[in-house]
Write a protein that holds these residues in place. Structure first.
Motif, mmCIF file in Angstrom:
data_model
loop_
_atom_site.group_PDB
_atom_site.id
_atom_site.type_symbol
_atom_site.label_atom_id
_atom_site.label_comp_id
_atom_site.label_asym_id
_atom_site.label_seq_id
_atom_site.Cartn_x
_atom_site.Cartn_y
_atom_site.Cartn_z
ATOM 1 N N TRP A 11 -4.010 -5.741 -2.710
ATOM 2 C CA TRP A 11 -3.512 -7.151 -3.078
ATOM 3 C C TRP A 11 -3.351 -7.881 -4.273
ATOM 4 O O TRP A 11 -4.767 -7.568 -4.873
ATOM 5 C CB TRP A 11 -4.194 -7.960 -1.630
ATOM 6 N N LEU A 12 -2.895 -7.249 -4.913
ATOM 7 C CA LEU A 12 -2.293 -8.371 -6.457
ATOM 8 C C LEU A 12 -1.558 -9.300 -6.950
ATOM 9 O O LEU A 12 -0.488 -8.710 -6.622
ATOM 10 C CB LEU A 12 -2.029 -7.460 -7.458
ATOM 11 N N GLU A 13 -1.621 -10.571 -6.443
ATOM 12 C CA GLU A 13 -0.911 -11.374 -6.085
ATOM 13 C C GLU A 13 0.500 -11.333 -7.099
ATOM 14 O O GLU A 13 0.714 -11.393 -8.584
ATOM 15 C CB GLU A 13 -1.606 -13.021 -7.090
ATOM 16 N N LYS A 14 1.484 -11.545 -5.925
ATOM 17 C CA LYS A 14 3.190 -11.483 -6.416
ATOM 18 C C LYS A 14 3.458 -10.685 -6.670
ATOM 19 O O LYS A 14 4.628 -10.469 -7.999
ATOM 20 C CB LYS A 14 3.278 -12.818 -7.246
ATOM 21 N N ARG A 15 2.769 -8.876 -6.984
ATOM 22 C CA ARG A 15 2.801 -7.928 -7.527
ATOM 23 C C ARG A 15 2.818 -6.908 -6.205
ATOM 24 O O ARG A 15 3.883 -5.592 -6.281
ATOM 25 C CB ARG A 15 1.951 -7.625 -8.850
ATOM 26 N N ILE A 16 1.456 -6.441 -5.585
ATOM 27 C CA ILE A 16 1.097 -5.401 -4.829
ATOM 28 C C ILE A 16 0.258 -6.138 -3.827
ATOM 29 O O ILE A 16 -0.569 -6.924 -3.310
ATOM 30 C CB ILE A 16 0.501 -4.703 -5.524
ATOM 31 N N GLU A 17 1.387 -5.705 -2.098
ATOM 32 C CA GLU A 17 0.618 -6.275 -1.265
ATOM 33 C C GLU A 17 0.164 -5.329 -0.437
ATOM 34 O O GLU A 17 1.920 -4.566 0.093
ATOM 35 C CB GLU A 17 1.140 -7.272 -0.226
ATOM 36 N N ASN A 18 -0.166 -4.010 -0.158
ATOM 37 C CA ASN A 18 -0.828 -3.142 1.228
ATOM 38 C C ASN A 18 -1.373 -3.987 1.856
ATOM 39 O O ASN A 18 -2.655 -3.864 1.883
ATOM 40 C CB ASN A 18 -0.992 -2.214 0.701
ATOM 41 N N ARG A 19 -0.763 -4.022 3.376
ATOM 42 C CA ARG A 19 -2.271 -4.699 4.729
ATOM 43 C C ARG A 19 -1.393 -3.771 5.690
ATOM 44 O O ARG A 19 -1.033 -3.398 6.185
ATOM 45 C CB ARG A 19 -1.900 -6.287 4.653
ATOM 46 N N VAL A 20 -3.015 -4.094 6.437
ATOM 47 C CA VAL A 20 -2.579 -3.581 7.946
ATOM 48 C C VAL A 20 -2.373 -4.785 8.662
ATOM 49 O O VAL A 20 -3.007 -5.505 9.274
ATOM 50 C CB VAL A 20 -3.913 -2.837 8.072
ATOM 51 N N ARG A 21 -1.449 -4.541 9.564
ATOM 52 C CA ARG A 21 -0.959 -6.048 10.675
ATOM 53 C C ARG A 21 -1.437 -6.190 11.658
ATOM 54 O O ARG A 21 -1.962 -6.392 11.862
ATOM 55 C CB ARG A 21 0.973 -5.536 10.834
ATOM 56 N N PHE A 22 -1.923 -4.266 11.968
ATOM 57 C CA PHE A 22 -2.786 -4.158 13.318
ATOM 58 C C PHE A 22 -3.265 -3.435 13.777
ATOM 59 O O PHE A 22 -2.924 -1.926 12.916
ATOM 60 C CB PHE A 22 -1.886 -4.018 14.675
ATOM 61 N N GLY A 23 -3.978 -3.193 14.691
ATOM 62 C CA GLY A 23 -5.022 -1.630 14.276
ATOM 63 C C GLY A 23 -5.855 -1.797 14.724
ATOM 64 O O GLY A 23 -6.805 -2.913 14.119
ATOM 65 N N ARG A 24 -7.093 -1.295 15.450
ATOM 66 C CA ARG A 24 -8.409 -1.320 15.462
ATOM 67 C C ARG A 24 -9.252 -0.848 14.421
ATOM 68 O O ARG A 24 -9.175 0.345 14.023
ATOM 69 C CB ARG A 24 -9.424 -1.151 16.808
ATOM 70 N N ILE A 25 -9.832 -1.466 13.712
ATOM 71 C CA ILE A 25 -10.203 -1.103 12.436
ATOM 72 C C ILE A 25 -12.762 -0.867 12.916
ATOM 73 O O ILE A 25 -12.480 -2.021 13.495
ATOM 74 C CB ILE A 25 -10.939 -1.932 11.108
ATOM 75 N N VAL A 26 -12.378 0.595 12.758
ATOM 76 C CA VAL A 26 -13.691 0.836 13.040
ATOM 77 C C VAL A 26 -14.739 0.836 11.670
ATOM 78 O O VAL A 26 -15.474 0.683 12.148
ATOM 79 C CB VAL A 26 -13.926 2.215 13.605
ATOM 80 N N LYS A 27 -14.433 0.634 10.394
ATOM 81 C CA LYS A 27 -15.298 0.641 9.679
ATOM 82 C C LYS A 27 -14.576 0.251 8.267
ATOM 83 O O LYS A 27 -12.996 0.075 7.983
ATOM 84 C CB LYS A 27 -15.804 1.768 9.675
ATOM 85 N N GLU A 28 -14.936 -0.570 7.744
ATOM 86 C CA GLU A 28 -14.343 -1.510 6.781
ATOM 87 C C GLU A 28 -15.192 -1.333 4.930
ATOM 88 O O GLU A 28 -16.579 -1.108 5.663
ATOM 89 C CB GLU A 28 -14.173 -2.957 6.726
ATOM 90 N N ARG A 29 -14.685 -0.898 3.800
ATOM 91 C CA ARG A 29 -15.492 -0.420 3.067
ATOM 92 C C ARG A 29 -14.915 -1.720 2.057
ATOM 93 O O ARG A 29 -13.893 -1.143 2.093
ATOM 94 C CB ARG A 29 -15.616 0.478 2.457
ATOM 95 N N LYS A 30 -15.753 -2.667 1.524
ATOM 96 C CA LYS A 30 -15.131 -3.321 0.013
ATOM 97 C C LYS A 30 -15.377 -2.454 -1.413
ATOM 98 O O LYS A 30 -15.950 -1.606 -1.566
ATOM 99 C CB LYS A 30 -15.377 -4.366 -0.472
ATOM 100 N N LEU A 31 -13.784 -1.865 -2.375
ATOM 101 C CA LEU A 31 -14.255 -1.434 -3.352
ATOM 102 C C LEU A 31 -14.039 -2.133 -4.616
ATOM 103 O O LEU A 31 -15.148 -2.649 -5.771
ATOM 104 C CB LEU A 31 -12.750 -1.106 -3.300
ATOM 105 N N ASP A 32 -13.531 -3.397 -4.587
ATOM 106 C CA ASP A 32 -13.819 -4.007 -6.196
ATOM 107 C C ASP A 32 -12.703 -5.429 -4.984
ATOM 108 O O ASP A 32 -12.857 -5.425 -3.576
ATOM 109 C CB ASP A 32 -13.167 -3.431 -7.262
#
Length: 154
Positions: A11-32
């Protein structure tokens, strides 16, 4: 190789948004602060929405509904998805993406998790919207039939 399918959301404000709308997330890792990696178990269904703009307006508007694959299974490559997935629906252009998002909202309103919807329904939606036709709505009856079919096939 892991049995998890990884999706990079950005997510870069007003430029790029890649998101998951639904699904069962089993693991999440924050890169930055702008990027995360979400992981899905093999067989899990999820919707991945991509939107990009520049100084002149929207450049990309796309939705992919994918089934996560196990290690070694064949799959289609999709940007930001590792190793890829089985494509159930793939549409681009805001009017079509918006229609799919509205259909997902309607399924949510029925009290059905879109990740549990029959994969054939997503194929149907893809096929109909690809030729500018109206897809059949997903109903509780269709969902019950899908659940019954799954029980019988086991």
């Amino acid at each position: 190789m892991s049995d998890l399918t990884e999706v990079e959301v950005l997510w870069l404000e007003k430029r790029i948004e890649n998101r998951v709308r639904f699904g069962r997330i089993v693991k999440e890792r924050k890169l930055d602060r702008h990027r995360r990696i979400l992981s899905f178990a093999a067989g899990g269904i999820f919707a991945f929405v991509r939107w990009t703009s520049n100084d002149f307006g929207t450049v990309i508007s796309r939705i992919d509904i994918l089934r996560a694959v196990a290690a070694g299974q064949r799959c289609s490559t999709v940007p930001y998805v590792t190793p890829g997935g089985e494509i159930l629906l793939r549409l681009s252009g805001w009017p079509k993406v918006e229609r799919v998002l509205q259909m997902i909202d309607a399924i949510d309103a029925l009290g059905i998790d879109p990740a549990d919807v029959a994969p054939d329904h997503w194929h149907h939606v893809h096929n109909r919207l690809s030729v500018n036709e109206n897809p059949r709505p997903y109903t509780k009856g269709r969902h019950q039939a899908w659940l019954h079919r799954q029980r019988v096939m086991r």
